[in-house]
Design a protein around this motif. Sequence first.
Motif, PDB file in Angstrom:
ATOM      1  N   GLY A  24       0.591  -1.370   0.124  1.00 26.47           N
ATOM      2  CA  GLY A  24       0.249  -0.060  -0.051  1.00 26.47           C
ATOM      3  C   GLY A  24       0.948   1.168  -0.031  1.00 26.47           C
ATOM      4  N   ILE A  25       2.067   1.114   0.505  1.00 20.39           N
ATOM      5  CA  ILE A  25       2.475   2.583   0.878  1.00 20.39           C
ATOM      6  C   ILE A  25       3.835   2.347  -0.409  1.00 20.39           C
ATOM      7  N   ILE A  26       3.207   1.574  -1.570  1.00 17.45           N
ATOM      8  CA  ILE A  26       4.203   1.644  -2.815  1.00 17.45           C
ATOM      9  C   ILE A  26       3.207   2.738  -3.541  1.00 17.45           C
ATOM     10  N   LEU A  27       1.926   2.175  -2.948  1.00 25.45           N
ATOM     11  CA  LEU A  27       1.453   2.684  -4.261  1.00 25.45           C
ATOM     12  C   LEU A  27       0.928   3.900  -4.215  1.00 25.45           C
ATOM     13  N   LEU A  28       1.140   4.412  -2.570  1.00 27.71           N
ATOM     14  CA  LEU A  28       1.088   6.080  -2.506  1.00 27.71           C
ATOM     15  C   LEU A  28       1.814   6.782  -2.760  1.00 27.71           C
ATOM     16  N   ASN A  29       3.625   6.042  -3.118  1.00 28.11           N
ATOM     17  CA  ASN A  29       4.758   6.330  -3.004  1.00 28.11           C
ATOM     18  C   ASN A  29       5.531   5.512  -4.172  1.00 28.11           C
ATOM     19  N   LYS A  30       6.016   5.131  -5.355  1.00 26.66           N
ATOM     20  CA  LYS A  30       6.482   4.326  -5.812  1.00 26.66           C
ATOM     21  C   LYS A  30       7.854   4.191  -5.075  1.00 26.66           C
ATOM     22  N   ASP A  31       8.570   4.480  -4.504  1.00 28.38           N
ATOM     23  CA  ASP A  31       9.611   4.554  -4.080  1.00 28.38           C
ATOM     24  C   ASP A  31      10.161   5.100  -2.703  1.00 28.38           C
ATOM     25  N   LYS A  32       8.521   4.297  -1.866  1.00 28.09           N
ATOM     26  CA  LYS A  32       7.986   4.497  -0.623  1.00 28.09           C
ATOM     27  C   LYS A  32       8.720   5.823   0.732  1.00 28.09           C
ATOM     28  N   ASN A  33       8.967   6.687  -0.238  1.00 30.25           N
ATOM     29  CA  ASN A  33       9.259   7.702   0.269  1.00 30.25           C
ATOM     30  C   ASN A  33       7.426   9.340   1.104  1.00 30.25           C
TER      31      ASN A  33
END
Length: 159
Positions: free
Chosen positions: A128-137
């Motif tokens: 889900g974090i990757i969906l929010l920001n692909k770089d996990k930033n």
Amino acid sequence: MDLTIDEIRNSALNCDFNIPRLKIIIDGVNNAIKNLYNEELAIDWWESLDEKKEYEAICRLAILAFENYIESTINSFSEEYLSKFDNPNLNIDLIIVLANLITSKTDNHDESLRKFNLDINNYPIYNGIILLNKDKNLNEIIDILIKWRIELIHFVYPQ
């Protein structure tokens, strides 16, 4: 003397007491993530650590902090305005779904996760974090929340 809509909108846009608190929490989470990658995983000779599982454990706090920001922002406006705010933001929905998963507010997590192609058995918070920001930033996720708040303010206090 009554304030004009422009003055109220500008005040709301320039005054967000919740964002500094959110940034402090996310700074702490970012430090924990750095520690995970620099210290724990770097010396994991036996490969006993599961990166995704460890990352999920750390990022639970970030998701709950994001949800708290969303809820406090929503609570700062009257229900009258919010009922008319029909701006579906999938990022906001995803944060709420993940927070509900963490706090078990929903009985059927599979259905709500399926909307985002997430599986409860395949690290939904990590993915889900990757969906929010692909770089996990996580800081860029804060920017998403700030933009969403600006949209909400412009809706509540139109020009």
